[in-house]
Design a protein around this motif. Structure first.
Motif: not given
Length: 265
Positions: A41-42, A51, A53, A92, A109, A111, A191, A193, A258, A262
């Motif tokens: 994500y990040t 990431g 996001a 995120a 997204a 989580d 999470n 992912d 992903l 998600s």
């Protein structure tokens, strides 16, 4: 032309020093996006892929002419930098009414929480009770289903000191995954992912079982509660809708592999 340039230089030099400094500050002021490290994500500041996001937010605001800078900070510091208006945006985030932030209407997204165990036969999630009698690892001050059944179950076991092993770290997976594989714990929530990303990177994806709980929380962007923050949030939401309609949003998401569940719609 020479005369025009001379006039322009004269006007610039004639501008009072404080005014010139303010103009230069406005031109150079970065648009700072912040988040904690939570890849995919990040991810890291200087990574080729920062990431999904971050990529989405950067594409939106760079397209609006902003000088975008991405900074990784511990979770609560990232929140506070937006609350105080020092930085312009965080990504995120789980919406939290106790935070002095504006949260985007558009969802980045979902989580999705999974239970991670050592390799075993695939078993379905039947509720938190399936953790009874197991040594459970957990990240301190995390929420796994926004105060729902899993969070409540873990809180009860914490209160009883019932084989809950909490990790106090900005990157809890660095501790939880080795603890699981060494037998110190039997299971931990994370999470889905994030655990796939880390376990694949570490080469241990075949040594674990990942059980999808079906529990999830919406992840959004956060902005300061200011006029500028509200304007930036409106720009973000509008651009997100355009990115979804054009298919660009899906392109960025797919680059990080992903799972489809998600990807908030």
């Amino acid at each position: 032309l020479a005369f025009a340039l001379s006039c322009l230089l004269t006007l610039t030099l004639a501008m009072p020093a404080p005014a010139r400094a303010q103009a230069e500050t406005r031109e150079q002021k970065p648009f700072v996006i912040t988040a904690d490290f939570w890849c995919p994500y990040t991810c890291a500041e200087h990574a080729d892929k920062q990431g999904f996001a971050v990529d989405i937010a950067k594409e939106i605001f760079e397209g609006l002419g902003e000088n975008v800078v991405y900074k990784v900070l511990p979770f609560y510091r990232a929140y506070s930098q937006i609350e105080t208006g020092k930085y312009q945006m965080a990504v995120a985030l789980v919406e939290d009414d106790d935070r002095l932030l504006l949260f985007s209407e558009e969802i980045l997204a979902l989580d999705r929480t999974a239970l991670v165990m050592r390799k075993t036969n695939n078993v379905p999630y039947t509720g938190p009770g399936m953790l009874d009698g197991l040594k459970v690892g957990a990240a301190s001050e995390y929420t796994y289903d926004d105060g729902g059944e899993l969070d409540q179950y873990l809180d009860v076991r914490r209160a009883k000191h019932d084989h809950i092993f909490e990790v106090y770290s900005e990157t809890p997976m660095k501790s939880l995954l080795p603890m699981l594989l060494s037998g110190r714990i039997d299971v931990f929530p994370e999470n889905i992912d994030v655990v796939r990303h880390v376990a694949t990177r570490e080469g241990v994806i075949d040594e674990i079982t990942i059980i999808d709980t079906g529990l999830g929380i919406e992840l959004r962007a956060g902005f300061p509660r200011t006029e500028e923050g509200a304007a930036n949030m409106a720009k973000f939401d509008e651009a997100m809708r355009r990115m979804r309609a054009s298919g660009r949003f899906d392109e960025i998401m797919s680059a990080y592999a992903l799972e489809l569940d998600s990807q908030a719609r």
